[in-house]
Design a protein around this motif. Structure first.
Motif, short mmCIF file in Angstrom:
data_model
loop_
_atom_site.label_atom_id
_atom_site.label_comp_id
_atom_site.label_asym_id
_atom_site.label_seq_id
_atom_site.Cartn_x
_atom_site.Cartn_y
_atom_site.Cartn_z
N VAL A 293 -2.32 2.48 57.53
CA VAL A 293 -2.49 2.04 56.14
C VAL A 293 -3.90 2.44 55.69
N TYR B 178 -6.42 -0.10 54.98
CA TYR B 178 -6.72 -0.93 56.14
C TYR B 178 -7.39 -0.07 57.20
N ASN C 122 -6.84 2.88 57.95
CA ASN C 122 -5.81 3.65 58.66
C ASN C 122 -5.41 3.05 60.00
N VAL D 40 3.97 -3.04 56.86
CA VAL D 40 3.87 -3.65 55.52
C VAL D 40 5.24 -3.57 54.88
N VAL E 223 5.93 0.62 49.50
CA VAL E 223 5.52 1.29 50.75
C VAL E 223 6.72 2.02 51.37
N THR F 240 -1.52 5.40 52.50
CA THR F 240 -0.78 4.23 52.03
C THR F 240 -1.71 3.17 51.44
N PRO G 182 -0.80 -0.39 49.85
CA PRO G 182 0.30 -1.32 49.51
C PRO G 182 0.13 -1.93 48.12
#
Length: 569
Positions: free
Chosen positions: A434, A437, A439, A444, A449, A470, A472
């Motif tokens: 993510v 986050y 990566n 999620v 997503v 990503t 979210p």
């Protein structure tokens, strides 16, 4: 005398050409003068009328002017109110993102792209725009799809009938893959948008379908309905199905989603005890609701909160049972939780907090009639909804070479590849990197997503290389009010700007290091959409940049700042 026949012959030629060879119509309309180049500044978005029935956006960035459709294809929101980033614009309603040069969709929800319009600037600085005739009176455009080649014997098998598989299939065709595509759907229906299931009182299944049957037929996307995968053999590259057939694949995308978690409570099999996963579940619930129904929702998450807010005005009573002290306090803290608790009680929903369901009781041993909580209280119950989380649908993969984590998820790399060659995973079952986050891998379970995973998987399965980025994003609906959230991470500090009493606020959540991990709002959608775009650019937001309540939105200037990639924190 010699000239007369020649003249008549030439004249006859002209007549033939005029009658039988009409002028071919151009693909485009004529250019229409819109404004002066000086009327639009850099990093500015303006809406104009092309004619009485068609609007478009002019966007100027880096001294270039682009023209795209003015209406978001997802749900019709005006994009002039959207958030402009570097080279793309995000819808302010649900975060759908489009390239300002091509109109192509880059982030979700939604499937369709924007029409784009050629722009010409005259020597005297007049901006002129023309349109393709086929784009007139349309707000959406389907990206060009490759045609299936029967000589290409490859089979790309997509397991799961949700938005991830549907998006992956389209992306494969858009990226030039011409072999067979097979989607294995466990339900007896085409892929559809599940998000309205808990948000609206009545919903038509056809309106929820992502694409029509004709669309899949036109693009040679095979869909097998009502059949589930039950076994994976990575040595022979085959998937065994619930209809006793086997499908051999060249590449595999696992996007089987999740199912509602079950409780080991006696009476769980009584009539009128439900979970909510699909349209069939919703139909079953709605079929037993009456004006005198007492509904109980056990579990204080988004499904219970959305459904109870939708149904409360239609039936006698709704009771929500949650082990938390305040609704959603683990996400937004005590202050927001208190306001949500008061909101639900003000609207007539009974909220049984810091408790759990202990027993499901029945007077006749057939139908639920009461629910007893852990503190000994009993509540009348005609219909019981159990919404206590979900479990990944990966049981059928466990005996294969694809490693499955203890929580049922499957690890992927930045391209959604699993450790087994030619096998990809996405959606609710994917423990994938993510971007917002750092990566790190995280599962999620958001609709947006899952759709993004479908696109990235399709690009990489088609032979191109694109890594995940990503961010979210999701939206919830309580009593008709929209609550948006972007980002992902831990909660340490909370900063709230706005008026909680009027439910017009933005909440910034930060971790122990002071990085803002996610932002949520009711009433200030542009703040969340801007944060979503900020993260997509690889930037970060620090709590010091939002702690000043005198100017809490100053950080949004970073969206168009090309000199800085991360905040100075």
């Amino acid at each position: 005398n010699n000239k007369k026949p020649i003249f008549q012959k030439n004249k006859f030629k002209k007549i033939v050409q005029r009658n039988f060879f009409p002028k071919i119509m151009s693909e485009f309309t004529d250019f229409v003068a819109i404004c002066k180049e000086s009327d639009i500044n850099n990093d500015e978005v303006k809406e104009f009328d092309f004619d009485r029935n068609n609007k478009f956006l002019l966007i100027r960035q880096n001294d270039r002017i682009w023209a795209v459709g003015a209406t978001c294809p997802h749900q019709g929101a005006p994009l002039v109110k959207g958030v402009l980033g570097r080279g793309r614009i995000r819808c302010s309603r649900h975060g759908s993102c489009y390239d300002i040069k091509t109109g192509d969709i880059e982030d979700f929800p939604g499937l369709d792209s924007l029409p784009s319009y050629p722009v010409e600037i005259s020597k005297d600085g007049e901006v002129k725009v023309r349109a393709r005739h086929k784009d007139l009176n349309k707000t959406r455009r389907i990206k060009k799809m490759s045609s299936h080649n029967k000589l290409d014997e490859r089979i790309f098998l997509l397991i799961g009938g949700g938005v991830a598989s549907a998006t992956c299939a389209e992306t494969l065709r858009q990226e030039g893959y011409v072999g067979r595509i097979i989607i294995l759907c466990g339900e007896e229906s085409l892929p559809y948008d599940r998000t309205p299931l808990s948000k609206v009182w009545q919903v038509n299944h056809q309106d929820m379908e992502l694409r029509s049957e004709e669309f899949y037929e036109q693009h040679n996307i095979e869909i097998i309905l009502g059949v589930e995968a039950i076994k994976l053999d990575t040595y022979t590259n085959t998937v065994s199905c619930s209809n006793e057939q086997q499908i051999k694949y060249d590449k595999l995308f696992i996007a089987t989603g999740s199912r509602p978690a079950k409780l080991a409570t006696e009476g769980i099999g009584y009539r009128n005890v439900f979970s909510l996963q699909n349209f069939v579940d919703l139909q079953a619930i709605m079929s037993v609701l009456r004006p005198r129904t007492n509904l109980i929702c056990t579990g204080g998450g988004f499904i219970s909160l959305e459904l109870s807010s939708t149904i409360i005005s239609k039936i006698r009573s709704v009771l929500v049972i949650s082990h938390l002290k305040y609704p959603l306090e683990v996400l937004y803290g005590e202050e927001i939780g208190k306001r949500l608790l008061n909101l639900y009680r003000e609207r007539g929903v009974q909220m049984k907090m810091e408790s759990r369901m202990k027993d499901i009781l029945s007077d006749d041993g057939v139908r639920v009639t009461e629910v007893r909580t852990t503190d000994g209280y009993k509540y009348p119950c005609d219909v019981l909804l159990i919404a206590v989380g979900v479990v990944p649908n990966t049981d059928w993969v466990i005996d294969s070479d694809v490693p499955v984590n203890i929580d049922g998820t499957i690890d992927t790399d930045m391209n959604l590849r699993t450790p087994v060659p030619n096998i990809y995973a996405g959606g609710d079952i994917a423990n994938a990197p993510v971007l917002s986050y750092s990566n790190q891998r995280k599962c999620v379970k958001h609709y947006q997503v899952a759709q993004y995973h479908g696109r990235i998987a399709g690009i990489n399965m088609a032979g191109h290389i694109q890594e995940l980025r990503t961010v979210p994003f999701f939206n919830a609906s309580f009593f008709g009010m929209s609550f948006l959230q972007a980002g992902f991470g831990s909660l340490h500090d909370i900063f709230i700007h706005g008026d909680l009493k009027r439910l017009k606020y933005v909440v910034y959540v930060s971790d122990r290091d002071g990085n803002v991990t996610y932002v949520s709002t009711c009433g200030y959608d542009s703040a969340v959409i801007s944060y979503c775009e900020l993260l997509a650019q690889g930037k970060r937001l620090h709590r010091s940049e939002v702690a000043d309540k005198s100017n809490p939105s100053q950080w949004m200037e970073q969206l168009l700042d090309t000199r800085r990639t991360r905040c100075s924190c």
